[in-house]
Design an enzyme around this catalytic site. Structure first.
Site, PDB file in Angstrom:
ATOM      1  N   ASP A   1       0.835  -1.209   0.000  1.00  0.00           N
ATOM      2  CA  ASP A   1       0.000   0.000   0.000  1.00  0.00           C
ATOM      3  C   ASP A   1       0.866   1.254   0.000  1.00  0.00           C
ATOM      4  OD1 ASP A   1      -2.362   1.408   2.434  1.00  0.00           O
ATOM      5  OD2 ASP A   1      -1.838   1.971   0.389  1.00  0.00           O
TER       6      ASP A   1
ATOM      7  N   ASP B   1      -1.687   5.719  -5.092  1.00  0.00           N
ATOM      8  CA  ASP B   1      -1.979   4.894  -3.921  1.00  0.00           C
ATOM      9  C   ASP B   1      -2.428   3.501  -4.340  1.00  0.00           C
ATOM     10  OD1 ASP B   1      -4.330   5.231  -1.107  1.00  0.00           O
ATOM     11  OD2 ASP B   1      -2.867   3.690  -1.673  1.00  0.00           O
TER      12      ASP B   1
HETATM   13  C1  LIG Z   1     -10.693  -3.476   4.013  1.00  0.00           C
HETATM   14  S1  LIG Z   1      -9.615  -3.671   2.757  1.00  0.00           S
HETATM   15  C2  LIG Z   1      -8.484  -2.337   2.877  1.00  0.00           C
HETATM   16  C3  LIG Z   1      -7.294  -2.406   2.168  1.00  0.00           C
HETATM   17  C4  LIG Z   1      -6.391  -1.374   2.247  1.00  0.00           C
HETATM   18  C5  LIG Z   1      -6.686  -0.288   3.035  1.00  0.00           C
HETATM   19  C6  LIG Z   1      -5.698   0.840   3.126  1.00  0.00           C
HETATM   20  N1  LIG Z   1      -5.721   1.572   1.887  1.00  0.00           N
HETATM   21  C7  LIG Z   1      -6.212   2.893   1.988  1.00  0.00           C
HETATM   22  C8  LIG Z   1      -5.061   3.924   1.878  1.00  0.00           C
HETATM   23  O1  LIG Z   1      -4.042   3.467   1.103  1.00  0.00           O
HETATM   24  C9  LIG Z   1      -7.889  -0.199   3.729  1.00  0.00           C
HETATM   25  C10 LIG Z   1      -8.783  -1.239   3.661  1.00  0.00           C
END
Ligand SMILES: CSc1ccc(CNCCO)cc1
Length: 421
Positions: free
Chosen positions: A126, A310
């Site tokens: 991420d 992102d």
């Molecule tokens: C619930 S699945 C999920 C996957 C990644 C994230 C974080 N990503 C947001 C900012 O990069 C939040 C939820």
């Protein structure tokens, strides 16, 4: 008088077909018994290790003159210094799959290993955050639904970072918190020893529901890390000093498995040139500008649009003016309060969306923007392009990134590169 040692050494110094064969390195020359210890020096990336003293030594031998002792010692001195130099040359790289966790690419996960013996988890790399956190043996069982967990007590190399905690809240309202260990951590063969691994003591329901996602690897800048009292470095920041190149690349794919590479740029994964643009690393996102956009075959609208690339955000979020211009071209499209965004009849024909990076242009196919049915039996579909007005920031999420090969460059200053693929 040529001694046995010299003759024996000479046999080793005769230039072999150097090609790939690395010249043998004489480790020690023992005058007493004429004994030599040989060690093949593995020079990273096949560097030829030319040793000038060895050439001089050869000359002595060639003319039948016993080489003075200092020459023999010089051969070993130079070999030693070359080996130390090669040891400093960066040579780490890694490459791993980016696998969509469902049929609409809501997120991508990558296999990683943690600890000794290695525990394999599937984590979401991420670039929009900077915490490396995992479902763990400390996560309450009623919050774990099928995820793989990291058990620090089962790892002989885990160490508690005592007194340290973390807590993170993401833009979509999800979040987690916990405690911190350090342990060996690898992605695609690239290892970081004593990487900070944040073990979850609590995760929000949206993470519990994502059964195929065992945690996140934050690849934003370390300034965003939430561990306290001392923040921790990201995997990339820890790996950087050993990488061939201070880069990682994202090759995300539409409804297919792509890849993340660390330490090198794979020219087989893109076509043409990589167009770079500068990154503002404060407050810690990969923040940069688009140079403009166009809708379908419409004229390109030049305008600097600042936002963050992102990989951990699913959709593309841009200013309302751009988004309304796009959906104006979609029969039956509306901005639905009820569904929380732009929706349209699934049968509608959507235009492509093109964004600019400096002078380069990247077109997102309409299929990426026809993101998903509201429900399996619904004829209403939700758009992959949405307004950023509620977020306070434009987010170039996976819908945009999967239309390109993206280079996240940790150079100073940092920059981001896009190429057609
Ligand atoms: C619930 S699945 C999920 C996957 C990644 C994230 C974080 N990503 C947001 C900012 O990069 C939040 C939820």
């Amino acid at each position: 008088m040529v001694s046995l040692t010299d003759l024996f050494l000479a046999s080793l110094l005769v230039p072999t077909s150097l090609g790939s064969a690395l010249p043998p390195r004489i480790d020690t020359i023992d005058q007493r018994g004429g004994r030599v210890t040989l060690k093949q020096v593995r020079n990273p990336r096949g560097h030829k290790a030319f040793n000038p003293a060895r050439a001089t030594y050869r000359t002595f031998l060639k003319y039948g003159v016993p080489a003075p002792d200092y020459i023999k010692k010089a051969v070993a001195h130079i070999d030693e210094e070359q080996e130390e130099a090669f040891a400093r040359i960066k040579r780490d790289t890694g490459s791993a799959a980016a696998i969509p966790i469902n049929e609409v690419d809501i997120a991508y996960v990558t296999p990683v290993t943690i600890g000794t013996p290695p525990q394999t988890l599937m984590l979401d790399l991420d670039t929009g955050s900077s915490d490396l956190w995992v479902f763990s043996s400390l996560t309450p069982s009623n919050q774990v639904r099928g995820q793989e967990i990291y058990s620090p007590t089962k790892s002989s190399t885990s160490k508690l970072l005592s007194g340290h905690t973390w807590s993170i809240r993401y833009g979509d309202g999800s979040g987690s918190r916990g405690t911190v260990y350090t342990d060996n951590f690898t992605i695609g063969g690239l290892e970081v020893k004593s990487q900070a691994v944040q073990a979850a003591l609590e995760v929000s329901s949206s993470f519990t529901q994502e059964q195929s996602l065992d945690g996140l690897v934050g690849l934003g800048f370390s300034a965003l890390n939430t561990v306290r009292p001392s923040s921790q470095l990201t995997f990339f920041d820890n790996a950087r000093p050993n990488l061939d190149e201070e880069v990682f690349t994202a090759d995300l794919k539409y409804h297919a498995t792509g890849s993340y590479d660390f330490g090198f740029i794979d020219s087989k994964k893109y076509a043409g040139n990589i167009t770079y643009t500068t990154v503002q690393q404060s407050p810690g996102y990969w923040t940069h500008s688009l140079s403009g956009y166009s809708v379908g075959s419409g004229a390109f609208q030049a305008s600097q649009i600042s936002g963050i690339s992102d990989t951990g955000t699913t959709l593309l979020y841009l200013p309302t003016a751009i988004v309304t211009a796009y959906y104006r071209q979609v029969q039956g499209a509306q901005n639905s309060q009820y569904y929380g965004g732009y929706v349209f009849p699934c049968s509608s024909t959507l235009p492509t969306f093109t964004f600019g990076i400096e002078g380069a242009r990247f077109t997102i196919p309409a299929s990426y923007i026809n993101y998903t049915r509201i429900s399996p039996t619904s004829t209403t579909c939700y758009g992959g392009l949405q307004s950023s007005s509620g977020l306070g920031i434009n987010i170039f999420g996976d819908v945009a990134l999967k239309a390109a090969f993206v280079v996240f460059s940790g150079t100073n200053p940092p920059r981001i590169g896009f190429a057609i693929k």
